[in-house]
Structures are given as C-alpha cells and as structure tokens.
Design a protein around this motif. Sequence first.
Motif, PDB file in Angstrom:
ATOM      1  N   LEU A 213     -33.587 -37.076 -40.044  1.00 21.89           N
ATOM      2  CA  LEU A 213     -33.605 -36.840 -41.494  1.00 21.89           C
ATOM      3  C   LEU A 213     -32.469 -35.903 -41.890  1.00 21.89           C
TER       4      LEU A 213
ATOM      5  N   ILE B 229     -38.867 -38.978 -45.730  1.00 23.86           N
ATOM      6  CA  ILE B 229     -39.191 -38.262 -44.493  1.00 23.86           C
ATOM      7  C   ILE B 229     -39.984 -39.131 -43.523  1.00 23.86           C
TER       8      ILE B 229
ATOM      9  N   ARG C 248     -29.528 -36.737 -44.536  1.00 28.18           N
ATOM     10  CA  ARG C 248     -29.291 -35.940 -45.758  1.00 28.18           C
ATOM     11  C   ARG C 248     -27.839 -35.460 -45.815  1.00 28.18           C
TER      12      ARG C 248
END
Length: 255
Positions: free
Chosen positions: A194, A138, A198
Amino acid sequence: MTEAILEIQHGVKTISNGLDESKVIMNDLNLTIRSGDFITVLGGNGAGKSTLFNSIAGSLSLTKGKVLLKGQDISNKKEEERAKFISRVFQDPKMGTAPRMTVAENLLLAMYRGQKRQFKKRPLAQNRQEFQALCQLIGNGLEQHLDTPAGNLSGGQRQALSLLMATITKPELLLLDEHTAALDPKTSRSLMKLTDQRIQDNHLTCLMITHRMEDALTYGNRLIVLQKGQIKVDLAKEEKEKLTLQDLLLFFEEE
C-alpha cells in the motif's frame, strides 16, 4: 537536474551526557533529497537514523549546519511549522492517530493539516464517499469502520490509517519511521505494498527507515546506510538493483 526538495548541509548534532562531556550523534552529515526520490534508510542501533528524521521534522535542532526545504532555510522553524510540508508515520501505530476520534474524523483532521483553524461545521458527510473509497484501497476492511474510534482498530488498520492521513494531502516530503516494524509479517507486507502504491500514484518524495533489509532492496530508487552519524553508503537505483542481502550484511559487518 530534478529539484532538490530537502537538503541537510554539514549537519552536526551533539548532546551532553551531563558530565561535561558531549557526544556527537550526527557528524557533518550532507544529504540531498530530490523530487520523486524514494530513499530507504538502513543503519544499526545508534547509527543516527532517529536523529536524522528528528532533525528533518524539527523535533530536534541541529548544533551546526542547515536544513533547507526547496532552498529555504528552515533550520529554526518549529516542528508545527514544518508539519505543513512534512508528513511522518511513526513505528508505533498509536502515535499517528487520535484514539477517541473516528476513522472519518481522523481523515478529516488530516485533510486540513497545516491550514488555519476555524470554527465551522465539520464537513464529514460530503467527504464520506471519498474517505470510503480511500479506505477501500487498503483491503483490510477499514472502509467498514469509518465511524469506529481509531483506538478500537487493530494495529495494522491503525497504521494503514496513519499512512492515509499522512498522504491525503500531498506533502513535500513523507517520512516513514520504521512504520511496519510493530506489525506481523503478513500485515507488514500488505502495508508496504500500500505504501509503495500511495508513493507511486501520488508521485511522493519519501525517506523510509526500515529494519527489513528485503524492503530496503525491493522498494525505492535509492538506498543509504548510516553509521556513527554519517552516511556511509548512498546508492542510486542502478547500483541498488545489483545488491544482494549478503552485500547489505557486509556493510554492517564492517562497522
């Protein structure tokens, strides 16, 4: 052709206003989400965005029509049953995490989503290294707070934790419900990067409601615009890449 992960067939939802009148909030909506799709969803207030997500997640049942998951009719399955296959991140950072549980405990809980509950020792220690590596992705210091209750985190950290929890085991479908809307612009941009990482790294199938038109253009391989409970526009990647912000604004001016 790529496998259909989720389909809504002739979805209709009507609600009563208490005066012997009913209002149509989903109007014969048809949608096919295929494996690997990352679809951004736009729509004004009352366009039917929440109705669409709630119908998929199972918190709202359709008046007419069907919801199919990989060809299986899940129209009558409850929200808890659908949670085995469908993950959701909400707009409010408080909704995706257990505030009194630590970051590590929240991640452990998410690892066992959809599995049968058993009384056994929590395997926190053996998963700690994995959780730390996950949180380091993160870049906001969350890895230093594995033992911190989620309720003590900043909004951005808590929302990032919600995203990790939703994707720690690969869902059939990820629903992102304006998950950056409550964050400041810098934190929002960071969380979107992020999110994209992902989705790409884990080959996820995703439907994302956003009010940020730049994000709708930047991310995903498909864009849909909802209006009055129907899909007004459904653009594939090639068409989407030709759009400008001005083009998107025109869709709303025509309402």
